[in-house]
Scaffold this active site. Structure first.
Site, PDB file in Angstrom:
ATOM      1  N   HIS A 132      11.453  21.211  50.642  1.00  0.00           N
ATOM      2  CA  HIS A 132      11.773  22.062  49.489  1.00  0.00           C
ATOM      3  C   HIS A 132      10.710  21.931  48.392  1.00  0.00           C
ATOM      4  O   HIS A 132      10.133  22.923  47.941  1.00  0.00           O
ATOM      5  CB  HIS A 132      13.155  21.673  48.948  1.00  0.00           C
ATOM      6  CG  HIS A 132      13.575  22.416  47.717  1.00  0.00           C
ATOM      7  ND1 HIS A 132      14.462  23.462  47.746  1.00  0.00           N
ATOM      8  CD2 HIS A 132      13.209  22.289  46.418  1.00  0.00           C
ATOM      9  CE1 HIS A 132      14.623  23.932  46.520  1.00  0.00           C
ATOM     10  NE2 HIS A 132      13.876  23.242  45.692  1.00  0.00           N
ATOM     11  N   GLU A 133      10.443  20.686  47.985  1.00  0.00           N
ATOM     12  CA  GLU A 133       9.489  20.504  46.885  1.00  0.00           C
ATOM     13  C   GLU A 133       8.079  20.905  47.312  1.00  0.00           C
ATOM     14  O   GLU A 133       7.317  21.467  46.514  1.00  0.00           O
ATOM     15  CB  GLU A 133       9.519  19.062  46.366  1.00  0.00           C
ATOM     16  CG  GLU A 133      10.893  18.592  45.840  1.00  0.00           C
ATOM     17  CD  GLU A 133      11.508  19.477  44.755  1.00  0.00           C
ATOM     18  OE1 GLU A 133      10.757  20.132  43.999  1.00  0.00           O
ATOM     19  OE2 GLU A 133      12.764  19.533  44.676  1.00  0.00           O
ATOM     20  N   HIS A 140       7.660  24.532  46.712  1.00  0.00           N
ATOM     21  CA  HIS A 140       7.227  24.828  45.332  1.00  0.00           C
ATOM     22  C   HIS A 140       5.725  24.560  45.199  1.00  0.00           C
ATOM     23  O   HIS A 140       4.986  25.335  44.608  1.00  0.00           O
ATOM     24  CB  HIS A 140       7.931  23.905  44.332  1.00  0.00           C
ATOM     25  CG  HIS A 140       9.351  24.248  44.028  1.00  0.00           C
ATOM     26  ND1 HIS A 140       9.716  25.427  43.426  1.00  0.00           N
ATOM     27  CD2 HIS A 140      10.515  23.558  44.203  1.00  0.00           C
ATOM     28  CE1 HIS A 140      11.040  25.440  43.235  1.00  0.00           C
ATOM     29  NE2 HIS A 140      11.543  24.321  43.706  1.00  0.00           N
ATOM     30  N   GLU A 196      11.700  29.218  43.075  1.00  0.00           N
ATOM     31  CA  GLU A 196      12.789  28.720  43.918  1.00  0.00           C
ATOM     32  C   GLU A 196      12.879  29.510  45.222  1.00  0.00           C
ATOM     33  O   GLU A 196      13.266  28.977  46.256  1.00  0.00           O
ATOM     34  CB  GLU A 196      14.104  28.802  43.134  1.00  0.00           C
ATOM     35  CG  GLU A 196      15.197  27.925  43.668  1.00  0.00           C
ATOM     36  CD  GLU A 196      14.846  26.446  43.661  1.00  0.00           C
ATOM     37  OE1 GLU A 196      15.409  25.721  44.488  1.00  0.00           O
ATOM     38  OE2 GLU A 196      14.005  26.009  42.842  1.00  0.00           O
TER      39      GLU A 196
HETATM   40 MG    MG Z   1      13.647  23.620  43.497  1.00  0.00          MG
END
Ligand code: MG
Length: 500
Positions: free
Chosen positions: A265-266, A269, A295
């Site tokens: 997830h990170e 980003h 996001e």
């Molecule tokens: Mg996030």
């Protein structure tokens, strides 16, 4: 490198100012990152002072009178125009705020973050309560300075994260989604029941989890020469510039997938922030179009890629080699079913893709009432538990896994949560566009070749930074306005293919 901005004298001066402002906010960002990773707890008051002084300096630089004059310039190309638009937007908000309030907000945010950390560790909301009360009061006060006619205080807060988004519009989107998610959650939780067992009751050494996470994000294309990964209580990404993007993860010995999915997830980003056109560095154009857009990219990698059959076809053997005793005998399909179990759970960041939306709608429901004063901070723990029962049918056994789980309110970022669900909607819409334009995408992922996908995202989304607004970018990329139907369609198709 040649500048993409025009040579106009006023634009050049604005760029110089923009660089100065970016340097100040970048220094603050590093101090904030440090507070959540390495800072010793007793430094909290010192750090609050440092951040507050920097917030004041930033304020002075931004609202200077001659900057206001410069902002009246006309741009000569799209980059100039975007620079003017973005700087004007920051200027107009900041100029309405008294400096003392800006400093007080910064200080209180830092203090509240520290007391939240302690409260969470001890699972005791009362440690956090008075700092949150002060922070909420300051945030509402600030929003009232900025508030325009016809805007609610919560509208002002939403607009900070998602330009132009309103409470009414959010409510309209969420109200339409909620019944669909509830029905899907009920059906799929029956269908997927028990599939998670194969990953439970096992221990996964944290050092090895780190190695796996690193190997996966390296393969995704996270550039360790332009960033780093550390540990934080609440995983986050801190983008300073294309050459400095810091991500964090968290580790739990009994849950391998928690750290793996948090890292993916990170890193999602981070690919965005490392992939912005380098000529936007140190200007207001650096960053993501909005939080929802950012996001959409983290959730895209986490869910559309990181929870897919294709992805694990390649990566499961890697984690089986690392954890042969725990996972050696597991079949690929069993594993993918296990990472796609739909069931009501307590923690938002670990929730499946279906119930995740309900966690967000719950927070939206609570925070807008918090901001309008209908809910008092002191009542939050009770309200939280009552809403959890209403939305998800379960009640947390303690405050750590309940009302204290998220860092957002401790950061004073009321109005942030809705961007997560918007991100999910955008991600699904982008996914269908990619499948149309790149029919081999799943075959590539299956071979562990993630570069074509990353390149597509870089060219179509990342490189633009803040050049376009989110709505414009969604339309440019997918050919249509935001359409939540794609998300529901994606969920239906995905779960029926995994659980056929
Ligand atoms: Mg996030």
């Amino acid at each position: 490198m040649a500048s993409i901005f025009s040579k106009d004298k006023k634009i050049r001066e604005l760029l110089r100012r923009s660089r100065e402002l970016k340097s100040i906010s970048g220094a603050s960002a590093i101090l904030e990152w440090d507070q959540e990773t390495f800072m010793p707890p007793e430094a909290a008051t010192l750090r609050a002072g440092q951040l507050s002084v920097l917030a004041g300096i930033y304020h002075d630089h931004l609202i200077s009178r001659d900057l206001r004059e410069l902002l009246k310039s006309k741009g000569k190309n799209i980059y100039d125009t975007a620079l003017l638009r973005l700087m004007k937007r920051s200027y107009e908000k900041e100029a309405k705020l008294p400096k003392e309030l800006v400093e007080a907000l910064s200080r209180q945010t830092s203090l509240a973050t520290a007391s939240w950390q302690e409260a969470k560790k001890k699972s005791d909301f009362s440690i956090f309560q008075s700092d949150l009360e002060k922070l909420l009061a300051l945030s509402v006060k600030a929003a009232k300075y900025v508030q325009k006619k016809g805007q609610s205080v919560y509208d002002v807060m939403l607009d900070d994260f998602e330009e132009g988004l309103t409470e009414k519009e959010t409510e309209r989107i969420f109200e339409a989604l909620k019944p669909k998610l509830v029905v899907l959650a009920q059906r799929l939780s029956l269908q997927t029941r028990g599939a998670g067992k194969v990953l439970k009751g096992k221990k996964f050494a944290i050092e090895k989890q780190k190695e796996i996470g690193e190997e996966i994000i390296r393969k995704m294309g996270f550039n360790f020469e332009a960033g780093r990964q550390d540990i934080a209580a609440h995983p986050f990404t801190q983008p300073i510039g294309t050459g400095d993007v810091r991500i964090t993860s968290r580790y739990n010995e009994s849950s391998l997938m928690e750290s793996v999915l948090a890292s993916i997830h990170e890193a999602g980003h981070a690919l965005y922030y490392q992939g912005v056109d380098t000529r936007f560095d140190e200007t207001s154009l650096y960053g993501s179009a909005s939080l929802g857009m950012s996001e959409s990219q983290s959730r895209f990698w986490e869910n559309h890629v990181g929870r897919s059959l294709a992805f694990w076809n390649f990566f499961l053997p890697l984690i089986q080699r690392t954890f042969p005793e725990q996972l050696g005998k597991l079949k690929m399909r069993e594993f993918v079913k296990a990472v796609n179990v739909v069931e009501p759970s307590l923690i938002r960041t670990e929730a499946d893709e279906v119930t995740y939306g309900l966690h967000i709608i719950l927070r939206f429901d609570i925070e807008r009432q918090l901001v309008s004063g209908k809910i008092k901070v002191a009542d939050l723990p009770a309200v939280w538990n009552q809403k959890m029962k209403e939305y998800l049918g379960i009640v947390p056994g303690n405050e750590r896994v309940g009302v204290l789980q998220d860092i957002h309110w401790a950061h004073g970022t009321f109005g942030y949560f809705p961007t997560y669900l918007l991100g999910n909607l955008i991600a699904a819409q982008v996914w269908y566009t990619i499948k149309k334009q790149m029919p081999t995408v799943e075959a590539d992922i299956q071979k562990g070749e993630l570069k074509p996908l990353r390149e597509w995202l870089r060219v179509n989304i990342y490189q633009y930074g803040k050049l376009y607004k989110t709505g414009e970018l969604v339309k440019k990329v997918t050919g249509e306005d935001l359409n939540p139907d794609y998300f529901i369609r994606y969920l239906e198709e995905k779960f029926s293919s995994i659980y056929k």
